[in-house]
Design a protein around this motif. Structure first.
Motif, PDB file in Angstrom:
ATOM      1  N   LYS A 157      51.553 -66.852 -57.223  1.00 36.92           N
ATOM      2  CA  LYS A 157      50.103 -66.780 -57.297  1.00 36.92           C
ATOM      3  C   LYS A 157      49.478 -68.126 -56.941  1.00 36.92           C
ATOM      4  N   ILE A 158      48.305 -68.066 -56.326  1.00 41.79           N
ATOM      5  CA  ILE A 158      47.599 -69.287 -55.951  1.00 41.79           C
ATOM      6  C   ILE A 158      46.968 -69.941 -57.171  1.00 41.79           C
ATOM      7  N   ILE A 159      46.369 -69.143 -58.062  1.00 49.27           N
ATOM      8  CA  ILE A 159      45.661 -69.661 -59.233  1.00 49.27           C
ATOM      9  C   ILE A 159      46.519 -69.439 -60.465  1.00 49.27           C
ATOM     10  N   ASN A 160      46.835 -70.524 -61.148  1.00 49.51           N
ATOM     11  CA  ASN A 160      47.629 -70.467 -62.364  1.00 49.51           C
ATOM     12  C   ASN A 160      46.947 -71.262 -63.464  1.00 49.51           C
ATOM     13  N   LEU A 161      47.199 -70.887 -64.722  1.00 53.20           N
ATOM     14  CA  LEU A 161      46.645 -71.601 -65.861  1.00 53.20           C
ATOM     15  C   LEU A 161      47.586 -72.697 -66.339  1.00 53.20           C
ATOM     16  N   GLY A 162      48.872 -72.571 -66.061  1.00 54.47           N
ATOM     17  CA  GLY A 162      49.845 -73.619 -66.312  1.00 54.47           C
ATOM     18  C   GLY A 162      50.119 -74.390 -65.032  1.00 54.47           C
ATOM     19  N   THR A 163      50.762 -75.549 -65.161  1.00 53.49           N
ATOM     20  CA  THR A 163      50.997 -76.413 -64.002  1.00 53.49           C
ATOM     21  C   THR A 163      52.462 -76.477 -63.565  1.00 53.49           C
ATOM     22  N   ASN A 164      53.385 -75.997 -64.422  1.00 48.63           N
ATOM     23  CA  ASN A 164      54.818 -76.012 -64.107  1.00 48.63           C
ATOM     24  C   ASN A 164      55.332 -77.419 -63.811  1.00 48.63           C
ATOM     25  N   ARG A 165      54.795 -78.406 -64.517  1.00 51.53           N
ATOM     26  CA  ARG A 165      55.260 -79.785 -64.391  1.00 51.53           C
ATOM     27  C   ARG A 165      54.820 -80.548 -65.632  1.00 51.53           C
ATOM     28  N   PHE A 183      42.466 -69.896 -71.792  1.00 50.54           N
ATOM     29  CA  PHE A 183      41.534 -69.741 -70.680  1.00 50.54           C
ATOM     30  C   PHE A 183      41.132 -68.270 -70.511  1.00 50.54           C
ATOM     31  N   ILE A 184      39.859 -68.062 -70.232  1.00 53.75           N
ATOM     32  CA  ILE A 184      39.345 -66.742 -69.857  1.00 53.75           C
ATOM     33  C   ILE A 184      38.449 -66.966 -68.643  1.00 53.75           C
ATOM     34  N   GLY A 185      38.888 -66.517 -67.454  1.00 59.28           N
ATOM     35  CA  GLY A 185      38.127 -66.865 -66.263  1.00 59.28           C
ATOM     36  C   GLY A 185      38.222 -65.852 -65.142  1.00 59.28           C
ATOM     37  N   ASP A 186      37.233 -65.897 -64.267  1.00 61.99           N
ATOM     38  CA  ASP A 186      37.193 -65.086 -63.050  1.00 61.99           C
ATOM     39  C   ASP A 186      37.007 -66.021 -61.866  1.00 61.99           C
ATOM     40  N   TRP A 187      37.727 -65.783 -60.786  1.00 64.13           N
ATOM     41  CA  TRP A 187      37.656 -66.600 -59.581  1.00 64.13           C
ATOM     42  C   TRP A 187      37.292 -65.726 -58.390  1.00 64.13           C
ATOM     43  N   GLN A 188      36.431 -66.254 -57.531  1.00 61.60           N
ATOM     44  CA  GLN A 188      36.067 -65.584 -56.293  1.00 61.60           C
ATOM     45  C   GLN A 188      36.117 -66.589 -55.158  1.00 61.60           C
ATOM     46  N   GLY A 248      40.398 -65.993 -44.874  1.00 61.60           N
ATOM     47  CA  GLY A 248      39.153 -65.553 -44.262  1.00 61.60           C
ATOM     48  C   GLY A 248      38.545 -64.304 -44.845  1.00 61.60           C
ATOM     49  N   GLU A 249      39.199 -63.692 -45.830  1.00 61.57           N
ATOM     50  CA  GLU A 249      38.710 -62.453 -46.417  1.00 61.57           C
ATOM     51  C   GLU A 249      38.301 -62.685 -47.871  1.00 61.57           C
ATOM     52  N   PRO A 250      37.227 -62.006 -48.340  1.00 60.98           N
ATOM     53  CA  PRO A 250      36.822 -62.150 -49.743  1.00 60.98           C
ATOM     54  C   PRO A 250      37.938 -61.687 -50.683  1.00 60.98           C
ATOM     55  N   ALA A 251      38.134 -62.434 -51.763  1.00 63.33           N
ATOM     56  CA  ALA A 251      39.168 -62.091 -52.745  1.00 63.33           C
ATOM     57  C   ALA A 251      38.706 -62.549 -54.121  1.00 63.33           C
ATOM     58  N   SER A 252      39.272 -61.949 -55.158  1.00 66.44           N
ATOM     59  CA  SER A 252      38.928 -62.325 -56.524  1.00 66.44           C
ATOM     60  C   SER A 252      40.105 -62.047 -57.441  1.00 66.44           C
ATOM     61  N   THR A 253      40.106 -62.705 -58.587  1.00 69.14           N
ATOM     62  CA  THR A 253      41.154 -62.487 -59.579  1.00 69.14           C
ATOM     63  C   THR A 253      40.639 -62.910 -60.945  1.00 69.14           C
ATOM     64  N   SER A 254      41.342 -62.477 -61.987  1.00 67.29           N
ATOM     65  CA  SER A 254      40.994 -62.835 -63.356  1.00 67.29           C
ATOM     66  C   SER A 254      42.243 -63.297 -64.083  1.00 67.29           C
ATOM     67  N   ARG A 255      42.062 -64.236 -65.016  1.00 65.27           N
ATOM     68  CA  ARG A 255      43.174 -64.743 -65.815  1.00 65.27           C
ATOM     69  C   ARG A 255      42.707 -64.885 -67.266  1.00 65.27           C
ATOM     70  N   SER A 256      43.599 -64.535 -68.208  1.00 61.43           N
ATOM     71  CA  SER A 256      43.351 -64.725 -69.636  1.00 61.43           C
ATOM     72  C   SER A 256      44.684 -65.035 -70.291  1.00 61.43           C
ATOM     73  N   ALA A 257      44.914 -66.300 -70.611  1.00 57.51           N
ATOM     74  CA  ALA A 257      46.192 -66.700 -71.200  1.00 57.51           C
ATOM     75  C   ALA A 257      46.104 -68.152 -71.640  1.00 57.51           C
ATOM     76  N   PHE A 258      47.153 -68.609 -72.330  1.00 58.28           N
ATOM     77  CA  PHE A 258      47.244 -70.003 -72.731  1.00 58.28           C
ATOM     78  C   PHE A 258      47.650 -70.870 -71.543  1.00 58.28           C
TER      79      PHE A 258
END
Length: 233
Positions: A95-103, A27-32, A37-47
């Motif tokens: 973290k709120i956004i993860n690329l794995g599911t841990n299940r 995955f290669i992604g950006d989230w906004q 209630g406040e603007p936030a963003s993050t990026s992830r790049s991993a399997f």
């Protein structure tokens, strides 16, 4: 954006044809969005979590040697499959956004395919089952009910080297429970799409797909574009 290497091996399964497949999405992604209630963003790049799939056609598709394929003509095919998603992708319980599911996730499916000249009709029913995630955000334990799905495909073959398919699917279920408290998030969604397939010689193939949400009540409301290249040996 997701890059997915996929390996597929055909099998002779007690006289029936089968396939085993393994894939590992990157995955290669950006989230906004809004966080408290406040603007936030993050990026992830991993399997993400890899998947292993086994399918067997128990009616209408016997195992064939390579030289026998030229004379095979499909009529009615029935088969079943099992998918297993292995929880080894990138995951951080803080973290709120993860690329794995841990299940662990398991998908059982049964389907049929009927050829009518150049037209092929397909119908597939499936069910997803999930183990619990004991390390969700803030140390919560999350459980999820099964998700039941039904999908259909209408495929038209113009020639041996080009085909087009119309796709539709529906899914329901997946209510979650967080630390024993049930959430009002039962999912109901339907999607439609179109797929084009092209064969380039004996060993090469291309596939283009577009999938869009028709209706969504809690779940992924998105458009998906897929471009795939296949090499066969």
């Amino acid at each position: 954006n997701i890059i997915t290497p996929l390996y597929v091996r055909s099998l002779h399964f007690f006289g029936m044809s089968g396939k085993v497949a393994a894939l590992a999405p990157y995955f290669i992604g950006d989230w906004q969005g809004l966080l408290n209630g406040e603007p936030a963003s993050t990026s992830r790049s991993a399997f993400g979590d890899p998947r292993v799939r086994l399918t067997v056609s128990f009616l209408g598709a016997p195992a064939l040697a390579l030289r026998e394929f030229a004379g095979y003509r499909q009529k009615t095919i029935l088969g079943a499959g099992l998918d297993v998603i292995i929880p080894i992708g990138e995951y951080d319980p803080d973290k709120i956004i993860n690329l794995g599911t841990n299940r662990w996730s398991f998908r059982t499916s049964v389907g049929g395919s009927q050829a009518l000249g150049r037209l092929t009709l397909e119908l597939l029913a499936d069910a997803w089952f999930f183990t619990e995630n004991p390390e969700s955000l803030n140390g919560a334990t999350v459980k999820q009910d099964p998700i039941l799905g039904l999908q259909g495909h209408v495929i038209y073959t113009f020639a041996r080297w080009i085909w087009v398919g119309l796709d539709a699917g529906f899914g329901s279920g997946g209510q979650t429970t967080v630390d024993g408290v049930a959430k009002d998030n039962n999912q109901n969604s339907s999607r439609g799409g179109v797929t084009f397939g092209f064969t380039l010689g004996r060993r090469h193939g291309l596939k283009l797909s577009y999938v869009s949400a028709i209706s969504t009540r809690i779940g992924a409301d998105l458009d998906i574009i897929v471009a795939g290249y296949q090499y066969r040996w």
